[in-house]
Design a protein around this motif. Structure first.
Motif, PDB file in Angstrom:
ATOM      1  N   GLY A  33       0.986  -1.050   0.254  1.00 42.86           N
ATOM      2  CA  GLY A  33      -0.130   0.453  -0.010  1.00 42.86           C
ATOM      3  C   GLY A  33       0.889   0.949   0.223  1.00 42.86           C
ATOM      4  N   SER A  34       1.808   0.833   0.495  1.00 42.24           N
ATOM      5  CA  SER A  34       3.220   2.412   0.015  1.00 42.24           C
ATOM      6  C   SER A  34       2.946   2.899  -1.275  1.00 42.24           C
ATOM      7  CB  SER A  34       5.037   1.871  -0.103  1.00 42.24           C
ATOM      8  OG  SER A  34       5.021   2.960   0.188  1.00 42.24           O
ATOM      9  N   GLU A  35       3.432   4.674  -1.491  1.00 39.43           N
ATOM     10  CA  GLU A  35       3.256   5.248  -2.653  1.00 39.43           C
ATOM     11  C   GLU A  35       4.571   5.387  -3.446  1.00 39.43           C
ATOM     12  OE1 GLU A  35       1.357   8.876  -1.713  1.00 39.43           O
ATOM     13  OE2 GLU A  35      -0.467   8.696  -1.101  1.00 39.43           O
ATOM     14  N   ARG A  36       5.303   3.962  -2.540  1.00 41.20           N
ATOM     15  CA  ARG A  36       6.454   4.355  -3.758  1.00 41.20           C
ATOM     16  C   ARG A  36       6.857   3.543  -4.130  1.00 41.20           C
ATOM     17  NH1 ARG A  36      10.036   6.633  -1.381  1.00 41.20           N
ATOM     18  NH2 ARG A  36      11.699   5.193  -2.834  1.00 41.20           N
ATOM     19  N   GLU A  37       7.343   3.428  -5.959  1.00 40.12           N
ATOM     20  CA  GLU A  37       7.396   3.228  -6.393  1.00 40.12           C
ATOM     21  C   GLU A  37       8.490   1.387  -6.491  1.00 40.12           C
ATOM     22  OE1 GLU A  37       8.565   5.232 -10.303  1.00 40.12           O
ATOM     23  OE2 GLU A  37       7.411   7.490  -9.731  1.00 40.12           O
ATOM     24  N   THR A  38       9.205   1.611  -5.356  1.00 40.36           N
ATOM     25  CA  THR A  38      10.147   0.658  -5.169  1.00 40.36           C
ATOM     26  C   THR A  38      10.736   1.054  -3.819  1.00 40.36           C
ATOM     27  OG1 THR A  38      12.094   1.314  -5.763  1.00 40.36           O
ATOM     28  CG2 THR A  38      10.970   0.345  -7.585  1.00 40.36           C
ATOM     29  N   MET A  39      10.319  -0.855  -3.700  1.00 39.19           N
ATOM     30  CA  MET A  39      10.954  -0.795  -2.220  1.00 39.19           C
ATOM     31  C   MET A  39      11.597  -1.374  -2.260  1.00 39.19           C
ATOM     32  SD  MET A  39       8.564  -1.089   1.780  1.00 39.19           S
ATOM     33  CE  MET A  39       7.989   0.172   0.774  1.00 39.19           C
ATOM     34  N   PRO A  40      12.890  -2.196  -1.508  1.00 40.87           N
ATOM     35  CA  PRO A  40      14.215  -3.043  -1.418  1.00 40.87           C
ATOM     36  C   PRO A  40      13.632  -3.765  -0.148  1.00 40.87           C
ATOM     37  CG  PRO A  40      14.870  -0.856  -0.517  1.00 40.87           C
ATOM     38  CD  PRO A  40      13.747  -0.351  -1.264  1.00 40.87           C
ATOM     39  N   LEU A  41      13.592  -4.940  -0.785  1.00 47.61           N
ATOM     40  CA  LEU A  41      13.903  -6.290   1.080  1.00 47.61           C
ATOM     41  C   LEU A  41      14.925  -6.660   1.018  1.00 47.61           C
ATOM     42  CD1 LEU A  41       9.869  -7.428   0.007  1.00 47.61           C
ATOM     43  CD2 LEU A  41      10.496  -5.771   1.156  1.00 47.61           C
ATOM     44  N   MET A  42      15.568  -6.530   2.101  1.00 45.52           N
ATOM     45  CA  MET A  42      16.918  -6.816   1.878  1.00 45.52           C
ATOM     46  C   MET A  42      17.154  -8.396   2.930  1.00 45.52           C
ATOM     47  SD  MET A  42      18.168  -4.291  -0.189  1.00 45.52           S
ATOM     48  CE  MET A  42      20.163  -3.760  -0.975  1.00 45.52           C
ATOM     49  N   LEU A  43      17.548  -9.229   2.199  1.00 44.67           N
ATOM     50  CA  LEU A  43      17.590 -10.306   3.215  1.00 44.67           C
ATOM     51  C   LEU A  43      18.600  -9.556   4.556  1.00 44.67           C
ATOM     52  CD1 LEU A  43      17.640 -12.893   0.930  1.00 44.67           C
ATOM     53  CD2 LEU A  43      16.259 -12.896   2.828  1.00 44.67           C
ATOM     54  N   GLU A  44      18.996 -10.310   5.794  1.00 44.88           N
ATOM     55  CA  GLU A  44      19.629  -9.491   6.796  1.00 44.88           C
ATOM     56  C   GLU A  44      20.473 -11.079   7.929  1.00 44.88           C
ATOM     57  OE1 GLU A  44      20.802  -5.410   9.278  1.00 44.88           O
ATOM     58  OE2 GLU A  44      19.129  -6.762  10.018  1.00 44.88           O
ATOM     59  N   PHE A  45      21.277 -11.439   7.735  1.00 39.84           N
ATOM     60  CA  PHE A  45      21.558 -12.400   8.395  1.00 39.84           C
ATOM     61  C   PHE A  45      20.585 -13.969   7.709  1.00 39.84           C
ATOM     62  CE2 PHE A  45      22.922  -8.912  11.144  1.00 39.84           C
ATOM     63  CZ  PHE A  45      24.159  -8.682  11.334  1.00 39.84           C
ATOM     64  N   MET A  46      22.075 -14.537   7.782  1.00 38.15           N
ATOM     65  CA  MET A  46      20.743 -16.216   7.279  1.00 38.15           C
ATOM     66  C   MET A  46      20.969 -16.701   8.980  1.00 38.15           C
ATOM     67  SD  MET A  46      20.343 -16.104   4.470  1.00 38.15           S
ATOM     68  CE  MET A  46      21.123 -14.683   4.565  1.00 38.15           C
TER      69      MET A  46
END
Length: 256
Positions: free
Chosen positions: A220-233
């Protein structure tokens, strides 16, 4: 279709997940796992102010076809440090989004003087670098510990180029995290992705249901892109990245 319908999640990796690996190795495993982006950390891989390191990392990252949505700095608001080195490195990398830390204690632990110092520093750097978007690390022992405090902080600072990175708080309930992501949505630039419960790091797919809810709100964000960054396995092993990345990409597909 509204703009939000076209919002694209970008799957990537936070380089500090594997501090022992070289920049080249990080790029290699990120590419092999089918991820699209890297957040370089300023502690090991691209130290703040190290021009040669930033130039080399940029060249390799661009050559591999990966994007760099944010620079993960350890600049602490109100600490009296100089942020210039951090901004210089970000600019060499070609990055306009810099992660920073909102103090080093929760808002309720801060004296009015300390809180004012953190607010003033945020105003100062946002004013001094209007072309840079500063994104708060969502973390306990900072102003962001309570999302209500973080919302107040945004109002107190009142700068458009101050946003936040969001992540679930592993010490809180799922319903608290749902409230948090909803409340902070207009300010969320990107997300750090993991599945933890307290100090237990679980394989990413352990929280598939929870993340389905988070992503549906983030859509629902108005951003065009949004990074989803994996942090730590969950096991801190690079060998687990492909499977973890596969889970994230599956979630993104389901959310679209």
């Amino acid at each position: 279709e509204t703009e939000a319908d076209n919002m694209r999640f970008i799957p990537g990796l936070v380089s500090i997940s594997f501090r022992a690996l070289s920049v080249g190795d990080i790029i290699g495993i990120t590419t092999c796992a089918g991820l699209e982006a890297v957040e370089w950390g300023s502690d090991v891989h691209v130290p703040a102010g190290d021009i040669a390191a930033a130039e080399a990392a940029k060249k390799k990252t661009v050559a591999a076809g990966l994007s760099m949505p944010e620079y993960g700095s350890y600049y602490v608001l109100g600490s009296g440090e100089d942020i210039e080195k951090t901004v210089t490195s970000a600019r060499i990398l070609g990055i306009t989004n810099v992660r920073i830390w909102a103090g080093n204690m929760s808002a309720s632990e801060m004296s009015p003087e300390v809180y004012a110092k953190v607010v003033d520093d945020a105003k100062r750097i946002c004013g001094r670098y209007p072309d840079i978007r500063f994104c708060l690390e969502c973390h306990n022992r900072t102003v962001t510990q309570e999302y209500t405090d973080e919302l107040k902080f945004f109002c107190d600072v009142g700068r458009k180029n101050l946003m936040t990175l969001w992540q679930p708080n592993q010490f809180r309930t799922h319903s608290w995290n749902i409230e948090s992501v909803r409340a902070l949505l207009p300010y969320i630039y990107g997300v750090h992705v993991f599945s933890w419960e307290g100090k237990n790091m679980l394989p990413l797919d352990a929280h598939t249901d929870r993340w389905a809810e988070y992503l549906s709100i983030l859509r629902g964000s108005e951003r065009e892109t949004m990074p989803l960054m994996l942090e730590f396995m969950h096991d801190n092993r690079p060998e687990s990245l492909p499977e973890t990345a596969q889970t994230l990409k599956k979630w993104i597909k389901a959310a679209e």
